[in-house]
Design a protein around this motif. Sequence first.
Motif, PDB file in Angstrom:
ATOM      1  N   HIS A 187     -48.875  15.046 -48.240  1.00  0.00           N
ATOM      2  CA  HIS A 187     -47.593  14.502 -47.796  1.00  0.00           C
ATOM      3  C   HIS A 187     -46.644  15.623 -47.381  1.00  0.00           C
ATOM      4  CE1 HIS A 187     -48.246  10.467 -50.123  1.00  0.00           C
ATOM      5  NE2 HIS A 187     -49.107  10.667 -49.149  1.00  0.00           N
ATOM      6  N   ALA A 188     -46.736  16.779 -48.041  1.00  0.00           N
ATOM      7  CA  ALA A 188     -45.847  17.900 -47.705  1.00  0.00           C
ATOM      8  C   ALA A 188     -46.172  18.461 -46.322  1.00  0.00           C
ATOM      9  CB  ALA A 188     -45.963  18.989 -48.769  1.00  0.00           C
ATOM     10  N   LEU A 189     -47.376  18.205 -45.820  1.00  0.00           N
ATOM     11  CA  LEU A 189     -47.761  18.723 -44.498  1.00  0.00           C
ATOM     12  C   LEU A 189     -47.273  17.841 -43.348  1.00  0.00           C
ATOM     13  CD1 LEU A 189     -51.386  19.928 -45.259  1.00  0.00           C
ATOM     14  CD2 LEU A 189     -49.566  21.343 -44.281  1.00  0.00           C
ATOM     15  N   LEU A 190     -46.779  16.628 -43.676  1.00  0.00           N
ATOM     16  CA  LEU A 190     -46.412  15.691 -42.612  1.00  0.00           C
ATOM     17  C   LEU A 190     -45.323  16.221 -41.667  1.00  0.00           C
ATOM     18  CD1 LEU A 190     -46.655  12.282 -44.521  1.00  0.00           C
ATOM     19  CD2 LEU A 190     -48.112  13.073 -42.645  1.00  0.00           C
ATOM     20  N   PRO A 191     -44.218  16.852 -42.177  1.00  0.00           N
ATOM     21  CA  PRO A 191     -43.205  17.350 -41.236  1.00  0.00           C
ATOM     22  C   PRO A 191     -43.766  18.402 -40.276  1.00  0.00           C
ATOM     23  CG  PRO A 191     -42.345  17.333 -43.474  1.00  0.00           C
ATOM     24  CD  PRO A 191     -43.806  17.025 -43.577  1.00  0.00           C
ATOM     25  N   LEU A 192     -44.644  19.259 -40.765  1.00  0.00           N
ATOM     26  CA  LEU A 192     -45.227  20.289 -39.908  1.00  0.00           C
ATOM     27  C   LEU A 192     -46.093  19.655 -38.814  1.00  0.00           C
ATOM     28  CD1 LEU A 192     -45.234  23.328 -39.586  1.00  0.00           C
ATOM     29  CD2 LEU A 192     -47.300  23.422 -40.997  1.00  0.00           C
ATOM     30  N   GLY A 193     -46.778  18.596 -39.167  1.00  0.00           N
ATOM     31  CA  GLY A 193     -47.575  17.862 -38.178  1.00  0.00           C
ATOM     32  C   GLY A 193     -46.689  17.294 -37.081  1.00  0.00           C
ATOM     33  N   TYR A 194     -45.511  16.819 -37.491  1.00  0.00           N
ATOM     34  CA  TYR A 194     -44.572  16.262 -36.512  1.00  0.00           C
ATOM     35  C   TYR A 194     -44.084  17.360 -35.568  1.00  0.00           C
ATOM     36  CZ  TYR A 194     -40.377  14.105 -34.616  1.00  0.00           C
ATOM     37  OH  TYR A 194     -39.418  13.623 -33.764  1.00  0.00           O
ATOM     38  N   TYR A 195     -43.744  18.489 -36.141  1.00  0.00           N
ATOM     39  CA  TYR A 195     -43.252  19.599 -35.313  1.00  0.00           C
ATOM     40  C   TYR A 195     -44.330  20.018 -34.316  1.00  0.00           C
ATOM     41  CZ  TYR A 195     -40.801  23.820 -33.984  1.00  0.00           C
ATOM     42  OH  TYR A 195     -40.153  24.782 -33.262  1.00  0.00           O
ATOM     43  N   THR A 196     -45.556  20.168 -34.783  1.00  0.00           N
ATOM     44  CA  THR A 196     -46.651  20.583 -33.902  1.00  0.00           C
ATOM     45  C   THR A 196     -46.831  19.591 -32.767  1.00  0.00           C
ATOM     46  OG1 THR A 196     -47.687  21.373 -35.921  1.00  0.00           O
ATOM     47  CG2 THR A 196     -49.042  21.384 -33.948  1.00  0.00           C
ATOM     48  N   GLY A 197     -46.765  18.296 -33.095  1.00  0.00           N
ATOM     49  CA  GLY A 197     -46.908  17.280 -32.057  1.00  0.00           C
ATOM     50  C   GLY A 197     -45.787  17.362 -31.046  1.00  0.00           C
ATOM     51  N   ALA A 241     -39.772  10.383 -27.503  1.00  0.00           N
ATOM     52  CA  ALA A 241     -39.381   9.209 -28.298  1.00  0.00           C
ATOM     53  C   ALA A 241     -40.612   8.416 -28.696  1.00  0.00           C
ATOM     54  CB  ALA A 241     -38.407   8.340 -27.500  1.00  0.00           C
ATOM     55  N   ALA A 242     -41.551   8.260 -27.753  1.00  0.00           N
ATOM     56  CA  ALA A 242     -42.766   7.504 -28.056  1.00  0.00           C
ATOM     57  C   ALA A 242     -43.561   8.185 -29.160  1.00  0.00           C
ATOM     58  CB  ALA A 242     -43.618   7.372 -26.786  1.00  0.00           C
ATOM     59  N   PHE A 243     -43.686   9.512 -29.054  1.00  0.00           N
ATOM     60  CA  PHE A 243     -44.439  10.249 -30.068  1.00  0.00           C
ATOM     61  C   PHE A 243     -43.750  10.137 -31.430  1.00  0.00           C
ATOM     62  CE2 PHE A 243     -44.939  14.131 -32.589  1.00  0.00           C
ATOM     63  CZ  PHE A 243     -46.296  14.037 -32.871  1.00  0.00           C
ATOM     64  N   SER A 244     -42.403  10.315 -31.431  1.00  0.00           N
ATOM     65  CA  SER A 244     -41.662  10.258 -32.700  1.00  0.00           C
ATOM     66  C   SER A 244     -41.876   8.927 -33.387  1.00  0.00           C
ATOM     67  CB  SER A 244     -40.162  10.458 -32.461  1.00  0.00           C
ATOM     68  OG  SER A 244     -39.945  11.684 -31.839  1.00  0.00           O
ATOM     69  N   LEU A 245     -41.750   7.839 -32.601  1.00  0.00           N
ATOM     70  CA  LEU A 245     -41.901   6.510 -33.181  1.00  0.00           C
ATOM     71  C   LEU A 245     -43.297   6.345 -33.779  1.00  0.00           C
ATOM     72  CD1 LEU A 245     -40.509   3.796 -33.569  1.00  0.00           C
ATOM     73  CD2 LEU A 245     -41.601   3.033 -31.458  1.00  0.00           C
ATOM     74  N   ALA A 246     -44.317   6.716 -32.983  1.00  0.00           N
ATOM     75  CA  ALA A 246     -45.695   6.564 -33.453  1.00  0.00           C
ATOM     76  C   ALA A 246     -45.925   7.401 -34.700  1.00  0.00           C
ATOM     77  CB  ALA A 246     -46.667   6.963 -32.345  1.00  0.00           C
ATOM     78  N   TYR A 247     -45.398   8.623 -34.703  1.00  0.00           N
ATOM     79  CA  TYR A 247     -45.648   9.517 -35.834  1.00  0.00           C
ATOM     80  C   TYR A 247     -44.984   8.992 -37.108  1.00  0.00           C
ATOM     81  CZ  TYR A 247     -46.726  13.788 -38.333  1.00  0.00           C
ATOM     82  OH  TYR A 247     -47.247  14.681 -39.231  1.00  0.00           O
ATOM     83  N   VAL A 248     -43.733   8.512 -36.950  1.00  0.00           N
ATOM     84  CA  VAL A 248     -43.028   8.007 -38.126  1.00  0.00           C
ATOM     85  C   VAL A 248     -43.767   6.803 -38.713  1.00  0.00           C
ATOM     86  CG1 VAL A 248     -40.922   6.828 -38.877  1.00  0.00           C
ATOM     87  CG2 VAL A 248     -40.765   8.911 -37.510  1.00  0.00           C
ATOM     88  N   VAL A 301     -48.130   7.420 -46.305  1.00  0.00           N
ATOM     89  CA  VAL A 301     -47.522   7.621 -47.626  1.00  0.00           C
ATOM     90  C   VAL A 301     -47.558   6.329 -48.450  1.00  0.00           C
ATOM     91  CG1 VAL A 301     -45.389   8.245 -48.822  1.00  0.00           C
ATOM     92  CG2 VAL A 301     -46.071   9.493 -46.783  1.00  0.00           C
ATOM     93  N   PHE A 302     -47.274   5.200 -47.787  1.00  0.00           N
ATOM     94  CA  PHE A 302     -47.336   3.897 -48.471  1.00  0.00           C
ATOM     95  C   PHE A 302     -48.400   3.042 -47.784  1.00  0.00           C
ATOM     96  CE2 PHE A 302     -42.936   5.411 -48.352  1.00  0.00           C
ATOM     97  CZ  PHE A 302     -42.692   5.588 -49.695  1.00  0.00           C
ATOM     98  N   PRO A 303     -49.689   3.318 -48.035  1.00  0.00           N
ATOM     99  CA  PRO A 303     -50.719   2.689 -47.207  1.00  0.00           C
ATOM    100  C   PRO A 303     -50.758   1.171 -47.357  1.00  0.00           C
ATOM    101  CG  PRO A 303     -51.644   4.342 -48.707  1.00  0.00           C
ATOM    102  CD  PRO A 303     -50.232   4.127 -49.104  1.00  0.00           C
ATOM    103  N   PRO A 304     -50.629   0.415 -46.217  1.00  0.00           N
ATOM    104  CA  PRO A 304     -50.874  -1.023 -46.282  1.00  0.00           C
ATOM    105  C   PRO A 304     -52.378  -1.265 -46.398  1.00  0.00           C
ATOM    106  CG  PRO A 304     -50.381  -0.358 -44.029  1.00  0.00           C
ATOM    107  CD  PRO A 304     -50.315   0.886 -44.871  1.00  0.00           C
ATOM    108  N   ASP A 305     -52.746  -2.527 -46.667  1.00  0.00           N
ATOM    109  CA  ASP A 305     -54.167  -2.848 -46.890  1.00  0.00           C
ATOM    110  C   ASP A 305     -55.053  -2.425 -45.721  1.00  0.00           C
ATOM    111  OD1 ASP A 305     -53.546  -3.830 -49.324  1.00  0.00           O
ATOM    112  OD2 ASP A 305     -53.426  -5.928 -48.690  1.00  0.00           O
ATOM    113  N   GLU A 306     -54.526  -2.573 -44.487  1.00  0.00           N
ATOM    114  CA  GLU A 306     -55.323  -2.230 -43.310  1.00  0.00           C
ATOM    115  C   GLU A 306     -55.699  -0.751 -43.351  1.00  0.00           C
ATOM    116  OE1 GLU A 306     -52.481  -3.833 -43.236  1.00  0.00           O
ATOM    117  OE2 GLU A 306     -53.111  -5.842 -42.607  1.00  0.00           O
ATOM    118  N   PHE A 307     -54.738   0.089 -43.761  1.00  0.00           N
ATOM    119  CA  PHE A 307     -55.009   1.531 -43.839  1.00  0.00           C
ATOM    120  C   PHE A 307     -56.035   1.825 -44.925  1.00  0.00           C
ATOM    121  CE2 PHE A 307     -52.334   4.823 -41.672  1.00  0.00           C
ATOM    122  CZ  PHE A 307     -51.993   4.014 -40.604  1.00  0.00           C
ATOM    123  N   ARG A 308     -55.905   1.091 -46.039  1.00  0.00           N
ATOM    124  CA  ARG A 308     -56.846   1.317 -47.136  1.00  0.00           C
ATOM    125  C   ARG A 308     -58.264   0.976 -46.717  1.00  0.00           C
ATOM    126  NH1 ARG A 308     -54.256   2.612 -51.568  1.00  0.00           N
ATOM    127  NH2 ARG A 308     -52.065   2.066 -51.496  1.00  0.00           N
TER     128      ARG A 308
END
Length: 364
Positions: free
Chosen positions: A65-75, A8-15, A22-29
């Motif tokens: 962005h298309a690679l994100l689900p695969l990253g989640y699965y690997t994690g 659950a912790a990993f899922s939350l962090a990953y999401v 995908v929608f970068p806030p200023d901090e990410f930029r």
Amino acid sequence: MAMASPAAAFSLAYVVLAVCFVFPPDEFRSAGLTVQSLLGAWLGSEDAAFVHYHLRRGTATLLAHALLPLGYYTGMCFATPEKQLCSFYQAPDGWRLFFLLSVLAPAAAGLLAYYWSRNDWNNHPLVRTISFYALPQSGWRAVASSINTEFRRIDKFATGTPGARVIVTDTWIMKVTTYSLRVAQQQDIDLTLVESRQHELLPDSSMPAQFLTIRVGTVNPHVKPFNIRLNSTEYGELREKLHAPILNAANVVIHQSLSDLFLESFTLLVETNQTYALPSNQELEPCIGCMQTNANIKLLKNCQEPQEGECQQCYCRPMWCMTCMGKWFASRQDQQHPETWLSSHVPCPTCRAKFCILDVCVIR
Ligand SMILES: [Zn+2]
Ligand SMILES: [Zn+2]
Ligand SMILES: [Zn+2]
């Protein structure tokens, strides 16, 4: 309170991270965690080759962005060893399906990217669009280099958030989105103001902001219409850059910037003043402020008798247009007290003789 499971912790962090990616806030930029900054070296510079930069950037963003689900699965393979996700045959059915989809997504995006980039991007939708503007003998690269050149000019109009930028140059109107660049030529567009929205919460402003949505339609059947959004205070600046009028079909009341509002009342008041007849031996020259229109304003002391009051007679020949005179008038005002603007005295931009709004005469 029970400790959250590692899954659950990993899922939350990953999401959270994925949404911010995908929608970068200023901090990410500012931390450089965007596709643009991570692949900066490969993308090249936007100023040097605007069109090629966005062909690459849009395609790379789609792939990333298309690679994100695969990253989640690997994690999840590591976060929940008990589910045995690492082995496709032992994983639960739902996860197997998720795995297939998360492999399929980047595969499809990769195929699409490959198809687009073949033959030097000839199949990309953007290249197809701008090809319709190309002369038969020159091809789309000539159009692209015209767009690149105009983008480098400092007099372009540019606004919007990084995910929906609007750029207007002398010939083009463009919208940069996460995956694409939309382009239409100014000469065959029709613009319609379709919507207005109030936003109460704007971090650095005390006034509610009004956002306008303008539909950019085009008579070219190969170019699909698109919408642009901007703050209503930028509307005047946008209109100056456009050659076509904006149709206000829904009769939206536009909250213009203070200087646009002032310019409007300035023009209305001046038009009720006395007019000035140009002596027959004089000719009107282009306004020295903008060089766009002919001078059409003469300053004549009409407010009081010649020796009375603060105003003085100006003996300059007509050199300014209405808009430039209005902007000059506004620029000499106390910006904190707009209520005093219309009643104040301002020096003539050329000879410094004081005048007021009553002394501004339109030349007939
Ligand atoms: Zn002017
Ligand atoms: Zn003068
Ligand atoms: Zn006066």
